[in-house]
Design an enzyme around this catalytic site. Sequence first.
Site, PDB file in Angstrom:
ATOM      1  N   ASP A  72      -9.230  18.784 -14.022  1.00 49.46           N
ATOM      2  CA  ASP A  72      -9.446  17.406 -14.470  1.00 49.46           C
ATOM      3  C   ASP A  72      -9.145  17.396 -15.971  1.00 49.46           C
ATOM      4  O   ASP A  72      -9.901  17.940 -16.769  1.00 49.46           O
ATOM      5  CB  ASP A  72     -10.906  17.021 -14.167  1.00 49.46           C
ATOM      6  CG  ASP A  72     -11.252  15.611 -14.625  1.00 49.46           C
ATOM      7  OD1 ASP A  72     -10.549  15.070 -15.508  1.00 49.46           O
ATOM      8  OD2 ASP A  72     -12.250  15.061 -14.117  1.00 49.46           O
ATOM      9  N   ARG A  83       0.834  -1.214   0.000  1.00 42.52           N
ATOM     10  CA  ARG A  83       0.000   0.000   0.000  1.00 42.52           C
ATOM     11  C   ARG A  83       0.865   1.259   0.000  1.00 42.52           C
ATOM     12  O   ARG A  83       0.554   2.235  -0.668  1.00 42.52           O
ATOM     13  CB  ARG A  83      -0.958  -0.018   1.197  1.00 42.52           C
ATOM     14  CG  ARG A  83      -1.823   1.233   1.303  1.00 42.52           C
ATOM     15  CD  ARG A  83      -3.120   1.022   2.095  1.00 42.52           C
ATOM     16  NE  ARG A  83      -2.973   0.182   3.262  1.00 42.52           N
ATOM     17  CZ  ARG A  83      -2.355   0.530   4.390  1.00 42.52           C
ATOM     18  NH1 ARG A  83      -1.827   1.732   4.509  1.00 42.52           N
ATOM     19  NH2 ARG A  83      -2.261  -0.319   5.398  1.00 42.52           N
TER      20      ARG A  83
HETATM   21  C1  LIG Z   1     -14.630   8.957 -15.784  1.00 37.81           C
HETATM   22  C2  LIG Z   1     -14.301  10.311 -15.328  1.00 37.81           C
HETATM   23  C3  LIG Z   1     -14.003  10.574 -13.986  1.00 37.81           C
HETATM   24  C4  LIG Z   1     -14.077   9.509 -12.910  1.00 37.81           C
HETATM   25  O1  LIG Z   1     -13.091   8.543 -13.104  1.00 37.81           O
HETATM   26  P1  LIG Z   1     -13.275   6.989 -12.676  1.00 37.81           P
HETATM   27  O2  LIG Z   1     -11.990   6.399 -13.139  1.00 37.81           O
HETATM   28  O3  LIG Z   1     -14.476   6.480 -13.377  1.00 37.81           O
HETATM   29  O4  LIG Z   1     -13.433   6.969 -11.207  1.00 37.81           O
HETATM   30  C5  LIG Z   1     -13.652  11.862 -13.637  1.00 37.81           C
HETATM   31  N1  LIG Z   1     -13.611  12.862 -14.566  1.00 37.81           N
HETATM   32  C6  LIG Z   1     -13.899  12.649 -15.858  1.00 37.81           C
HETATM   33  C7  LIG Z   1     -13.836  13.777 -16.816  1.00 37.81           C
HETATM   34  C8  LIG Z   1     -14.258  11.370 -16.281  1.00 37.81           C
HETATM   35  O5  LIG Z   1     -14.560  11.179 -17.573  1.00 37.81           O
END
Ligand SMILES: *Cc1c(COP(=O)(O)O)cnc(C)c1O
Length: 405
Positions: A197, A71
């Site tokens: 993101d 971990r």
């Molecule tokens: C899919 C997605 C997430 C979440 O990611 P997971 O791997 O499904 O937990 C976050 N932001 C965006 C833009 C995504 O497309």
Amino acid sequence: MERDDQEQKQKVQCNRTELNMASARGFSTIAIHAGQDPQQWTHASVVPPLVMSTSFQHDAPGQHRGYVYGRSGNPTRTVLETCLAALEDGKHCLTFASGLGATTAITALIQAGDHLVASDDLYGGTNRLFQKCLIKQNIKSTFVDMTSVQNVIDAIQPNTKMIWLESPSNPLLKVVDLKALVDAVKSRRPDIIVVVDNTFLTCYFQKPLEFKVDISMYSLTKYMNGHLDVLMGAAITRRDDLGEKLRFLQKVMGIVPSPFDCALVNRSLKTLELRMQRHMENGLAVAKFLESHSNVERVLHPYFPSHPQHDVALKQSTGHSGMVSFYLKGNSHKFLKALKVFTLGASLGGCESLAALPCIMTHASVPEDERAALGVTDQLIRLSVGLESKQDLIADIQQALDASQ
Ligand SMILES: *Cc1c(COP(=O)(O)O)cnc(C)c1O
């Protein structure tokens, strides 16, 4: 003590990678070699070893070779994190069990009583985490349209500690001017952590850290892995303080990825440049075809001059992925049912083209009035254009559009 040793060892590994990479700065060269020097393993395997062991032998109590327990650290995970940090021009990368796992750890950097400003057009699961879970920890979020930087500034409160956005956003592909936003926020409040993101573009097309964003966050599940067979997330930063805190949270909260998955993502990164170039080419071809069809109301693609933030997209990114959204004039259920090459499915960024109806499939957790206000209607269709032959994708869209009349 143990931890210091481990960090020391990881630093040594990173330095060696930097030396090897000093003369090679091309994207694919980094993707294929960073963190993967065969000399670091006694058997000199060219492909990094997949180490599944969760326990590592101590030479004597308190004396080990950089790894203690799966971990807190794993050699296969270190390879991937080193490579990702290099690709992003970052300094620290931490990987997590999923994109939302990364979001959970990043938002744990702030605490009860703090406030978060988020963009109004977010991945549905991120929106749900903020509205259903963070709120219970007394972290409130305000959602604003970040295509106007003034909206963000107006939403900042004395206790605002984090700003969270996607650019381009999901599913409306709205583009936020990253430099203008960071400059405006940091000149007023340097303490606020700005997170982008970057899932939709990947570090091949956009590097948020270049605009002084604090953390570039990923769902590696999507384009970065690109084969629809791994769930994983990442947080990448140039800041030592945030890197150290995130490493602590990764270990303590236990949101770690499996070594096997790390090896798969590492392998996928080697073709990221090739894949993204083809995703862009196919996406543009499909978007152009959609725009020419009388049964389509409007096509959303940041590299079309008709896109409201086209200039910003050109300024801060070097291309766009295979994400295309459009408003259909016909019956969206009939259209989706008629598709044969595109698969009706959630997720995105894989070799296989996918189509989704965001209002039902990915954004059902966003309250209906908010969806309507945003424009996530039942006529809005989101495509993740994959890597199949262009002519087959276009023919498939054509017959489905005809069927939707
Ligand atoms: C899919 C997605 C997430 C979440 O990611 P997971 O791997 O499904 O937990 C976050 N932001 C965006 C833009 C995504 O497309």
